[in-house]
Design an enzyme around this catalytic site. Structure first.
Site, PDB file in Angstrom:
ATOM      1  N   SER A  50       0.860  -1.191   0.000  1.00 51.35           N
ATOM      2  CA  SER A  50       0.000   0.000   0.000  1.00 51.35           C
ATOM      3  C   SER A  50       0.896   1.240   0.000  1.00 51.35           C
ATOM      4  O   SER A  50       2.093   1.153   0.293  1.00 51.35           O
ATOM      5  CB  SER A  50      -0.877   0.001   1.252  1.00 51.35           C
ATOM      6  OG  SER A  50      -0.054   0.161   2.401  1.00 51.35           O
ATOM      7  N   ASP A  82      -0.617  -1.562  -4.216  1.00 51.83           N
ATOM      8  CA  ASP A  82      -2.013  -1.740  -3.801  1.00 51.83           C
ATOM      9  C   ASP A  82      -2.675  -0.359  -3.711  1.00 51.83           C
ATOM     10  O   ASP A  82      -2.165   0.540  -3.033  1.00 51.83           O
ATOM     11  CB  ASP A  82      -1.997  -2.430  -2.421  1.00 51.83           C
ATOM     12  CG  ASP A  82      -3.351  -2.960  -2.008  1.00 51.83           C
ATOM     13  OD1 ASP A  82      -4.215  -3.160  -2.875  1.00 51.83           O
ATOM     14  OD2 ASP A  82      -3.527  -3.192  -0.786  1.00 51.83           O
ATOM     15  N   ASN A 232      -4.634  -8.918   4.242  1.00 52.81           N
ATOM     16  CA  ASN A 232      -3.662  -8.180   5.037  1.00 52.81           C
ATOM     17  C   ASN A 232      -4.001  -8.259   6.533  1.00 52.81           C
ATOM     18  O   ASN A 232      -3.191  -8.695   7.336  1.00 52.81           O
ATOM     19  CB  ASN A 232      -3.614  -6.714   4.578  1.00 52.81           C
ATOM     20  CG  ASN A 232      -2.555  -5.918   5.320  1.00 52.81           C
ATOM     21  OD1 ASN A 232      -1.532  -6.454   5.730  1.00 52.81           O
ATOM     22  ND2 ASN A 232      -2.800  -4.627   5.515  1.00 52.81           N
TER      23      ASN A 232
HETATM   24  P1  13P Z   1      -7.891  -7.058   4.444  1.00 51.59           P
HETATM   25  O1  13P Z   1      -6.920  -6.222   5.213  1.00 51.59           O
HETATM   26  O2  13P Z   1      -9.304  -6.854   4.893  1.00 51.59           O
HETATM   27  O3  13P Z   1      -7.485  -8.472   4.362  1.00 51.59           O
HETATM   28  O4  13P Z   1      -7.855  -6.474   2.939  1.00 51.59           O
HETATM   29  C1  13P Z   1      -6.654  -6.443   2.246  1.00 51.59           C
HETATM   30  C2  13P Z   1      -6.817  -5.767   0.940  1.00 51.59           C
HETATM   31  O5  13P Z   1      -7.854  -5.840   0.314  1.00 51.59           O
HETATM   32  C3  13P Z   1      -5.679  -5.024   0.395  1.00 51.59           C
HETATM   33  O6  13P Z   1      -6.027  -4.286  -0.731  1.00 51.59           O
END
Ligand code: 13P
Length: 284
Positions: A50, A82, A232
């Site tokens: 991210s 991301d 994540n």
């Molecule tokens: P989570 O943190 O809910 O697993 O989502 C991760 C995600 O979609 C990263 O783009």
């Protein structure tokens, strides 16, 4: 292996009905846990980064970590931005060595999202880099991105098909009822949207917010055309809870390896379980 583009890795996933996991990296331990889990399961894997994680680790450290992981294991590995928020950040990542990028233009009106994503696809494809686009508004919180339940909006199938036909993204994230972060109740996924769009476009659909989604829903989503699932939060919870327990039990502990190591093992266990759930084991 060297880092590979997402489209190479996802080719065949949709037909064979498995999904490749995107596991976000936040530091060295996340990177090691994810690559070791994927290598042991003989699975392709995607490191998600991210913009918040990028700020935390630094662009060069991030690329070096991912490249070192890819070079040392004989499985396909992608380094994927991301929720890239601008043309500039996407280009910076491509220039630094990312093999794949997401451009999230979902907050723009459809025509603008298409125009911006299309421009990124043109540039990225020349560089051999894959692109993921997004349509609809995925709820929840990830880093500085926060979307309330009221503002979350499902993707419209006809818009999704038009988006793909005009942009030719390599993967398409759709808002179908999952959310980033921890769920309050059980997510209600619109499998009908997944099935309708998947039947009309070549690219696999991406399911964001994979943490906390019941296994049966994940299997169903994959059987309807999801080819990439992002996780994540479950890794963050597993590692932090492990570290918290160790530090609570041993308040005098000061050697970081003694708690970061077990935190890393906890992430590895989650990733291995997810890889089997997604059916990407033995697909490398
Ligand atoms: P989570 O943190 O809910 O697993 O989502 C991760 C995600 O979609 C990263 O783009």
């Amino acid at each position: 292996m060297t880092l590979v583009a997402l489209n190479n890795m996802l080719r065949g996933a949709k037909e064979k009905k498995f999904a490749v996991g995107q596991f976000n990296i936040n530091n060295l331990e996340f990177t090691q846990a994810i690559i070791e889990a994927a290598a042991e399961e003989r699975s392709p894997v995607i490191f998600g980064v991210s913009e918040g994680a990028l700020k935390y680790m630094g662009l060069e450290f991030t690329v070096a970590l991912a490249k070192t992981a890819a070079d040392n294991y004989a499985i396909p590995v992608a380094l994927h931005l991301d929720h890239g928020s601008s043309f500039n950040v996407v280009l910076e990542c491509i220039r630094a060595g990312f093999s794949s990028v997401m451009f999230d233009g979902s907050h723009h009106p459809l025509a603008e999202n298409i125009a911006l994503t299309k421009k990124i696809v043109e540039v990225a494809h020349i560089m051999g880099v894959s692109v993921e686009g997004e349509l609809g508004t995925i709820g929840g919180t990830e880093d500085d991105l926060s979307v309330t339940e009221e503002d979350a909006a499902f993707a419209k199938p006809e818009e999704a098909v038009r988006f793909w036909e005009e942009t030719r993204v390599d993967a398409l994230a759709l808002a179908v009822g999952t959310a980033h972060g921890v769920y309050k109740g059980e997510p209600r996924i619109r499998f009908d949207i997944i099935a309708e769009v998947a039947g009309k476009i070549e690219a696999p659909i991406v399911l964001h917010g994979g943490s906390g989604v019941p296994d049966e829903s994940i299997r169903k989503a994959i059987s309807h055309g999801v080819g990439k699932v992002n996780v994540n939060t479950e890794n963050q919870i597993a590692s932090t809870e492990t570290i918290r327990k160790i530090l609570a039990a041993k308040p005098d502990l000061i050697d970081p390896r003694k708690y970061l190591g077990p935190g890393r093992d906890a992430i590895k266990d989650v990733v291995k379980t997810k890889i089997r759930l997604f059916g990407s084991h033995n697909q490398a």
